[in-house]
Design a protein around this motif. Structure first.
Motif, short mmCIF file in Angstrom:
data_model
loop_
_atom_site.label_atom_id
_atom_site.label_comp_id
_atom_site.label_asym_id
_atom_site.label_seq_id
_atom_site.Cartn_x
_atom_site.Cartn_y
_atom_site.Cartn_z
N ASP A 7 -0.76 4.40 -4.82
CA ASP A 7 -2.31 3.94 -5.79
C ASP A 7 -4.02 4.05 -4.56
OD1 ASP A 7 -0.32 2.44 -7.34
OD2 ASP A 7 0.24 1.43 -5.37
N CYS A 8 -3.87 5.16 -3.67
CA CYS A 8 -4.78 5.46 -2.97
C CYS A 8 -5.83 5.76 -3.79
CB CYS A 8 -4.13 5.97 -1.54
SG CYS A 8 -5.99 6.06 -1.07
N ARG A 9 -7.14 5.68 -3.48
CA ARG A 9 -8.05 6.37 -4.23
C ARG A 9 -8.21 7.97 -3.75
NH1 ARG A 9 -13.51 4.24 -1.93
NH2 ARG A 9 -12.37 2.34 -2.33
N CYS A 52 -3.32 15.00 -2.11
CA CYS A 52 -4.45 13.73 -1.33
C CYS A 52 -5.51 14.56 -1.55
CB CYS A 52 -4.04 13.21 -0.37
SG CYS A 52 -5.01 12.60 1.02
N PHE A 103 -5.49 5.18 4.01
CA PHE A 103 -5.28 4.27 3.04
C PHE A 103 -6.31 3.44 2.17
CE2 PHE A 103 -4.20 0.61 -0.32
CZ PHE A 103 -3.83 1.69 -1.19
N ALA A 104 -6.84 3.87 1.02
CA ALA A 104 -8.04 3.16 0.57
C ALA A 104 -8.16 3.03 -1.04
CB ALA A 104 -10.03 3.92 0.28
N PRO A 105 -7.78 1.63 -1.46
CA PRO A 105 -7.79 1.32 -2.60
C PRO A 105 -8.11 2.04 -3.55
CG PRO A 105 -8.15 -0.89 -1.34
CD PRO A 105 -8.19 0.54 -0.52
N TRP A 146 1.74 6.07 3.54
CA TRP A 146 1.02 6.06 3.50
C TRP A 146 0.21 6.78 5.15
CZ3 TRP A 146 -0.50 3.68 8.02
CH2 TRP A 146 -1.29 2.20 7.85
N HIS A 178 -7.92 13.63 0.28
CA HIS A 178 -8.71 13.68 2.22
C HIS A 178 -9.17 14.62 2.55
CE1 HIS A 178 -9.16 12.18 5.95
NE2 HIS A 178 -9.39 11.02 5.40
N CYS A 188 0.93 5.54 -0.69
CA CYS A 188 -0.34 6.86 -1.52
C CYS A 188 -0.77 7.03 -2.86
CB CYS A 188 0.17 8.47 -1.53
SG CYS A 188 0.24 8.64 0.54
N TRP A 199 -5.24 9.80 -3.88
CA TRP A 199 -4.25 9.84 -4.42
C TRP A 199 -4.63 11.35 -6.20
CZ3 TRP A 199 1.14 11.56 -4.52
CH2 TRP A 199 1.64 11.65 -4.94
N GLN A 253 0.38 -1.27 0.14
CA GLN A 253 0.12 -0.04 -0.23
C GLN A 253 0.77 0.83 -0.56
OE1 GLN A 253 -2.66 -0.69 3.41
NE2 GLN A 253 -4.16 -1.70 3.04
#
Ligand code: SF4
Length: 106
Positions: A69-71, A84, A103-105, A99, A86, A67, A73, A65
């Protein structure tokens, strides 16, 4: 009368052209790097770390995991750092290799 209107219109166009020329081109160019947010420090929020390897002992971390690859990002801005989406990271850039525990894929 028509001549007067044409004359006034011509003067208005000339004034508009001069005003446009007076605006420095640099004022019209968006300087992203000049306004880029600072890089998030480790611990900024949600146990964020700039290097996902430093999160290996975190209960929520799973291998691989990071950043980028995070939703949340939003893509790189400069030097491996990006935005980011968020809300707790709204004013900072995060590392593509970082990270945090939300984190969310992607
Ligand atoms: S929400 Fe995702 S992109 Fe943002 S800091 Fe956490 S892991 Fe990185």
């Amino acid at each position: 009368m028509t001549e007067s209107i044409d004359h006034n219109r011509r003067r208005l166009l000339q004034a508009s052209t001069l005003m446009a020329a007076a605006i420095p081109l640099s004022a019209l160019v968006h300087h992203r790097t000049a306004t880029a947010a600072p890089q998030a420090d480790d611990g900024h929020a949600h146990d964020y770390v700039g290097d996902a390897a430093d999160a290996e002992d975190h209960a929520r971390y799973q291998a691989g995991q990071q950043c980028q690859d995070c939703r949340f990002w939003e893509g790189e801005v400069e030097g491996g750092y990006g935005e980011c989406s968020h809300p707790d990271f709204a004013d900072v850039l995060v590392s593509a290799d970082g990270w945090c525990d939300v984190f969310a894929p992607a």
